[in-house]
Write a protein that holds these residues in place. Structure first.
Motif, PDB file in Angstrom:
ATOM      1  N   UNK A  66       0.844  -1.196   0.000  1.00  0.00           N
ATOM      2  CA  UNK A  66       0.000   0.000   0.000  1.00  0.00           C
ATOM      3  C   UNK A  66       0.881   1.249   0.000  1.00  0.00           C
ATOM      4  N   UNK A  67       0.469   2.224  -0.798  1.00  0.00           N
ATOM      5  CA  UNK A  67       1.221   3.469  -0.907  1.00  0.00           C
ATOM      6  C   UNK A  67       0.324   4.652  -0.566  1.00  0.00           C
ATOM      7  N   UNK A  68       0.918   5.647   0.074  1.00  0.00           N
ATOM      8  CA  UNK A  68       0.179   6.830   0.497  1.00  0.00           C
ATOM      9  C   UNK A  68       0.999   8.077   0.174  1.00  0.00           C
ATOM     10  N   UNK A  69       0.319   9.220   0.207  1.00  0.00           N
ATOM     11  CA  UNK A  69       0.994  10.503   0.060  1.00  0.00           C
ATOM     12  C   UNK A  69       0.794  11.269   1.359  1.00  0.00           C
ATOM     13  N   UNK A  70       1.899  11.598   2.017  1.00  0.00           N
ATOM     14  CA  UNK A  70       1.830  12.363   3.249  1.00  0.00           C
ATOM     15  C   UNK A  70       2.244  13.800   3.032  1.00  0.00           C
ATOM     16  N   UNK A  71       2.328  14.554   4.092  1.00  0.00           N
ATOM     17  CA  UNK A  71       2.696  15.958   3.989  1.00  0.00           C
ATOM     18  C   UNK A  71       4.120  16.144   3.472  1.00  0.00           C
ATOM     19  N   UNK A  72       4.935  15.118   3.623  1.00  0.00           N
ATOM     20  CA  UNK A  72       6.325  15.213   3.163  1.00  0.00           C
ATOM     21  C   UNK A  72       6.595  14.340   1.954  1.00  0.00           C
ATOM     22  N   UNK A  73       5.517  13.813   1.325  1.00  0.00           N
ATOM     23  CA  UNK A  73       5.692  13.040   0.107  1.00  0.00           C
ATOM     24  C   UNK A  73       5.223  11.602   0.230  1.00  0.00           C
ATOM     25  N   UNK A 121       3.421   7.810  22.146  1.00  0.00           N
ATOM     26  CA  UNK A 121       4.363   7.185  23.078  1.00  0.00           C
ATOM     27  C   UNK A 121       4.241   5.670  23.045  1.00  0.00           C
ATOM     28  N   UNK A 122       3.049   5.192  22.659  1.00  0.00           N
ATOM     29  CA  UNK A 122       2.772   3.756  22.693  1.00  0.00           C
ATOM     30  C   UNK A 122       2.529   3.157  21.313  1.00  0.00           C
ATOM     31  N   UNK A 123       1.958   3.940  20.400  1.00  0.00           N
ATOM     32  CA  UNK A 123       1.592   3.415  19.087  1.00  0.00           C
ATOM     33  C   UNK A 123       1.594   4.546  18.070  1.00  0.00           C
ATOM     34  N   UNK A 124       1.847   4.190  16.823  1.00  0.00           N
ATOM     35  CA  UNK A 124       1.767   5.168  15.745  1.00  0.00           C
ATOM     36  C   UNK A 124       0.297   5.462  15.461  1.00  0.00           C
ATOM     37  N   UNK A 125      -0.018   6.728  15.203  1.00  0.00           N
ATOM     38  CA  UNK A 125      -1.392   7.149  14.946  1.00  0.00           C
ATOM     39  C   UNK A 125      -1.432   7.950  13.651  1.00  0.00           C
ATOM     40  N   UNK A 126      -2.272   7.501  12.701  1.00  0.00           N
ATOM     41  CA  UNK A 126      -2.376   8.206  11.419  1.00  0.00           C
ATOM     42  C   UNK A 126      -3.835   8.372  11.032  1.00  0.00           C
ATOM     43  N   UNK A 127      -4.073   9.373  10.191  1.00  0.00           N
ATOM     44  CA  UNK A 127      -5.394   9.629   9.617  1.00  0.00           C
ATOM     45  C   UNK A 127      -5.274   9.485   8.106  1.00  0.00           C
ATOM     46  N   UNK A 128      -6.159   8.691   7.527  1.00  0.00           N
ATOM     47  CA  UNK A 128      -6.108   8.402   6.092  1.00  0.00           C
ATOM     48  C   UNK A 128      -7.425   8.802   5.446  1.00  0.00           C
ATOM     49  N   UNK A 129      -7.357   9.459   4.294  1.00  0.00           N
ATOM     50  CA  UNK A 129      -8.561   9.835   3.556  1.00  0.00           C
ATOM     51  C   UNK A 129      -8.276   9.712   2.065  1.00  0.00           C
ATOM     52  N   UNK A 130      -9.333   9.777   1.268  1.00  0.00           N
ATOM     53  CA  UNK A 130      -9.192   9.551  -0.168  1.00  0.00           C
ATOM     54  C   UNK A 130      -8.937  10.829  -0.965  1.00  0.00           C
ATOM     55  N   UNK A 131      -9.066  11.996  -0.362  1.00  0.00           N
ATOM     56  CA  UNK A 131      -8.811  13.240  -1.084  1.00  0.00           C
ATOM     57  C   UNK A 131      -7.312  13.446  -1.287  1.00  0.00           C
ATOM     58  N   UNK A 149      -1.036  13.081  12.047  1.00  0.00           N
ATOM     59  CA  UNK A 149      -0.374  12.796  10.771  1.00  0.00           C
ATOM     60  C   UNK A 149      -1.429  12.414   9.741  1.00  0.00           C
ATOM     61  N   UNK A 150      -1.458  13.136   8.627  1.00  0.00           N
ATOM     62  CA  UNK A 150      -2.493  12.988   7.611  1.00  0.00           C
ATOM     63  C   UNK A 150      -1.906  12.362   6.353  1.00  0.00           C
ATOM     64  N   UNK A 151      -2.626  11.376   5.778  1.00  0.00           N
ATOM     65  CA  UNK A 151      -2.166  10.715   4.557  1.00  0.00           C
ATOM     66  C   UNK A 151      -3.308  10.539   3.566  1.00  0.00           C
ATOM     67  N   UNK A 152      -2.961  10.626   2.299  1.00  0.00           N
ATOM     68  CA  UNK A 152      -3.928  10.421   1.225  1.00  0.00           C
ATOM     69  C   UNK A 152      -3.758   9.028   0.635  1.00  0.00           C
ATOM     70  N   UNK A 153      -4.872   8.313   0.523  1.00  0.00           N
ATOM     71  CA  UNK A 153      -4.885   7.012  -0.150  1.00  0.00           C
ATOM     72  C   UNK A 153      -5.392   7.252  -1.572  1.00  0.00           C
ATOM     73  N   UNK A 154      -4.542   7.786  -2.419  1.00  0.00           N
ATOM     74  CA  UNK A 154      -4.980   8.201  -3.756  1.00  0.00           C
ATOM     75  C   UNK A 154      -5.438   7.032  -4.616  1.00  0.00           C
ATOM     76  N   UNK A 155      -4.777   5.889  -4.501  1.00  0.00           N
ATOM     77  CA  UNK A 155      -5.159   4.748  -5.332  1.00  0.00           C
ATOM     78  C   UNK A 155      -6.424   4.067  -4.822  1.00  0.00           C
ATOM     79  N   UNK A 156      -6.690   4.197  -3.530  1.00  0.00           N
ATOM     80  CA  UNK A 156      -7.848   3.545  -2.930  1.00  0.00           C
ATOM     81  C   UNK A 156      -7.633   2.087  -2.592  1.00  0.00           C
ATOM     82  N   UNK A 157      -6.426   1.565  -2.803  1.00  0.00           N
ATOM     83  CA  UNK A 157      -6.177   0.144  -2.539  1.00  0.00           C
ATOM     84  C   UNK A 157      -6.386  -0.195  -1.066  1.00  0.00           C
ATOM     85  N   UNK A 158      -5.811   0.605  -0.188  1.00  0.00           N
ATOM     86  CA  UNK A 158      -5.987   0.362   1.241  1.00  0.00           C
ATOM     87  C   UNK A 158      -7.447   0.504   1.639  1.00  0.00           C
ATOM     88  N   UNK A 159      -8.102   1.533   1.157  1.00  0.00           N
ATOM     89  CA  UNK A 159      -9.496   1.789   1.522  1.00  0.00           C
ATOM     90  C   UNK A 159     -10.397   0.637   1.100  1.00  0.00           C
TER      91      UNK A 159
END
Length: 236
Positions: A66-73, A121-131, A149-159
């Motif tokens: 799965x691939x995503x686009x984050x604020x840093x690429x 401190x205990x777990x990674x936390x991310x927010x994923x959306x299709x936009x 932390x915000x990420x885009x699921x542009x392909x929709x594969x993960x979603x």
């Protein structure tokens, strides 16, 4: 708390509570003591459910890249974990078909933004959306979120695999683990319309929204004639 732990009866614990407030009646105190016993039982049940969740057998392995686009690429699914062994991923209702994001999701995430650094401190936390990520980041700044932390699921594969097979714009809460070199799905919220009780909005338990936890402690409760907003009058 384990199955072998010996616990005092909830009513016994409630009876030794010595909290009293000005001008309360005997009737109020009797009702409050009965309620306290139920609250103690609820706390215990929440812990039993959490124990069952932690004891789940290994979930399905993640075999797709799965691939995503984050604020840093661009990032991979594994990148989302950073240095943690557990990943908590919330799927945000802010697909490209929406002019504005879901107010309910936004209310939830606004409360999480204040907790994100503690969670991390205990777990990674991310927010994923299709936009596209630019759209997500623009709203993040509008809302004043600092830590999510915000990420885009542009392909929709993960979603399509972990949120909606038909790529519907719906929320989801998933937890993944990285153990012994294998990344697996651990748990997902599975309560929806089909599991809702009569007269109630569909929701999970425990509820992820502090909003409802607060309102459930009030005489008015959650109510049915209002909805969270994306903007509020700053004078209120």
């Amino acid at each position: 708390m384990t199955a072998s732990t010996s616990l005092k009866p909830a009513r016994e614990l409630a009876e030794i509570n010595d909290a009293r407030f000005p001008n309360e009646s005997d009737e109020y105190r009797r009702a409050r003591t009965a309620l306290l016993a139920e609250e103690i039982e609820l706390r215990r049940h929440i812990e039993r459910v959490a124990e069952m969740r932690r004891a789940l057998p290994p979930g399905g392995a993640i075999t797709k890249d799965y691939r995503f686009i984050g604020e840093e690429g661009p990032v991979s699914f594994l990148d989302l974990f950073r240095d943690k062994q557990t990943l908590v991923a919330y799927s945000y209702m802010f697909g490209p078909q929406r002019k504005r994001p879901c107010p309910m999701c936004t209310s939830l995430l606004s409360s999480w933004d204040g907790e994100a650094l503690d969670v991390e401190q205990r777990a990674a936390l991310v927010v994923i959306a299709r936009s596209p990520v630019e759209r997500l980041v623009a709203f993040k700044h509008e809302r004043g979120w600092k830590s999510l932390r915000i990420y885009s699921d542009l392909t929709g594969d993960y979603t399509r695999d972990y949120v909606s097979t038909d790529d519907a714009d719906v929320p989801a809460f998933n937890v993944f683990t990285r153990r012994d070199g294998t990344v697996r799905h651990f748990w997902s919220g599975e309560m929806g319309m089909e599991t809702a009780d009569p007269g109630q909005d569909p929701r999970g338990a425990p509820d992820l929204m502090p909003l409802w936890t607060i309102l459930d402690c009030t005489p008015e409760g959650r109510g049915k004639d209002w909805y969270p907003k994306l903007e509020y009058d700053s004078t209120i």
